[in-house]
Design an enzyme around this catalytic site. Structure first.
Site, short mmCIF file in Angstrom:
data_model
loop_
_atom_site.label_atom_id
_atom_site.label_comp_id
_atom_site.label_asym_id
_atom_site.label_seq_id
_atom_site.Cartn_x
_atom_site.Cartn_y
_atom_site.Cartn_z
N HIS A 7 0.81 -1.22 0.00
CA HIS A 7 0.00 0.00 0.00
C HIS A 7 0.84 1.27 0.00
CE1 HIS A 7 0.47 -0.28 4.49
NE2 HIS A 7 0.55 1.03 4.35
N ASP A 24 0.00 -7.47 1.31
CA ASP A 24 0.46 -6.11 1.57
C ASP A 24 1.99 -6.03 1.59
OD1 ASP A 24 0.18 -3.41 1.92
OD2 ASP A 24 -0.07 -3.50 4.09
N SER A 38 4.92 2.12 8.02
CA SER A 38 4.57 1.05 7.08
C SER A 38 5.78 0.59 6.28
CB SER A 38 3.50 1.53 6.09
OG SER A 38 2.23 1.32 6.61
#
Length: 382
Positions: A124, A154, A231
């Site tokens: 993402h 992901d 992330s």
């Protein structure tokens, strides 16, 4: 982000104009505190200073964290992405006015896992981006190419070109983790580069819903604080080995954060290197997990008590060709209980592509068996 219960920990803001340091000092517990008691000798007092044994434990913990950081931090990267039009494809909030023609920027973290410039991050973070830039720990900047991305886990692999060998991490084994062991998160939350947070492995075997709608399995829960911008950064153990890829947090909670296990990442990396994508099997049904009545389980001698209730069939799909009908309940594939829609997705790995199997179904009051040959799941676009 499609799932409101948790958010991906990416960030759209730039790095703050501060010169923050990744390494802070620590107190060894032997400062000039008041003893609070006349006992003589070092550490004899019970108030005002840390007892020797506790101080030693704190020193050992600090040394472990610092040692792990020294091994991993040089390989941690700051990733910046540019979307020339519209909103970012992933979960990042854009930096720019909605509807404007100005480029939209986002950012996240990543880490090098080979000396020739391959690095891992979250899907993402880079999804739908037009430009990807990577800044290393020494502030060297590179343009990056997307090797492959898997929204279902992901994870994404990037590559940067460097004339020399680069620092890289050592992978651990997420299957050997134990609840309670030290977990260290490294990344660039809110643009503050080289930020370190520590905690423990809070739980193992969690599941999270990916933005693609597929369930991610064997997710690590930790209380090492994650924030937007973390992330794609590494979650490491006390020996500096990467055990997970930081991916999500629950904003309404405190200290409930998640990382994809590194063993999942190893498999995804191998798939992306071999095929440029992750191959999964597909039969062409939409369904829901439903319970099977106990009397039905007993009557047919079923090994499980859940099934996939078929709600929709894709025309021309393997399921349609096999004669599956809307309303059927899928129970097992080649004798293995399906145990719901997520169990079916997990079962249909690359090994099932082009392989014929026997699917067991409940159709009204009958137990039937059909032959089915899954095909490869079409690659996702965008």
């Amino acid at each position: 982000m499609l799932i409101p219960q948790w958010v991906a920990v990416d960030d759209a803001g730039g790095e703050p104009s501060v010169n923050d340091d990744a390494f802070g000092g620590h107190d060894d517990g032997h400062g000039d505190g008041h003893d609070g008691g006349d006992r003589g000798g070092q550490g004899g007092g019970r108030t005002g200073r840390v007892p020797d044994r506790d101080a030693s434990l704190l020193d050992a913990y600090s040394d472990a964290v610092i040692g792990a950081l020294e091994r991993v931090a040089p390989a941690v990267t700051f990733i910046e992405v540019v979307h020339r039009a519209g909103r970012p494809g992933g979960g990042a909030e854009p930096r720019g006015a909605p509807g404007s023609r100005r480029p939209v920027h986002g950012s996240g973290s990543g880490f090098l896992f080979t000396p020739d410039g391959y690095l891992l991050t979250n899907s993402h973070v880079v999804h739908g981006s037009d430009e990807i830039a990577v800044r290393l720990n020494d502030d060297t900047r590179f343009s990056a190419d997307l090797v492959g991305s898997d929204p279902d886990s992901d994870l994404a692999v990037l590559r940067i070109g460097s004339p020399g060998a680069l620092p890289y991490v050592e992978f651990g084994d997420s299957s050997a983790l134990r609840v309670g062991q030290v977990a260290i998160a490294i990344g660039n939350p809110l643009g503050y580069s080289k930020t370190v947070t520590t905690g423990v492995v809070s739980a193992l075997g969690r599941t999270l819903r990916a933005t693609s709608g597929r369930l991610m399995h064997d997710v690590i829960q930790t209380d090492a604080a994650l924030n937007p911008g973390n992330s794609g950064g590494p979650l490491v153990d006390s020996r500096g080995r990467v055990i997970g890829v930081n991916t999500a947090m629950i904003p309404q909670a405190q200290a409930i954060c998640f990382a994809t296990g590194i063993n999942t990442a190893k498999w995804v990396i191998a798939q992306l290197f071999a095929h440029g994508r992750v191959r999964r099997a597909y039969i062409g049904v939409s369904g829901a997990t439903v319970p099977i009545a106990t009397r039905v389980v007993r009557h047919f001698g079923l090994s499980g008590n859940r099934a996939v209730h078929v709600l929709e069939l894709v025309a021309g799909s393997p399921a349609a060709q096999a004669g599956i009908e809307v309303g059927d309940r899928m129970i097992s594939l080649d004798g293995m209980p399906i145990e719901g829609i997520d169990g079916l997705q997990r079962t249909l790995d690359a090994g099932w592509i082009g392989r014929e199997g026997e699917l067991q179904l409940l159709r009204r009051s009958s137990l039937i068996r059909v032959k089915i040959r899954p095909v490869e799941l079409p690659a996702q676009r965008g």
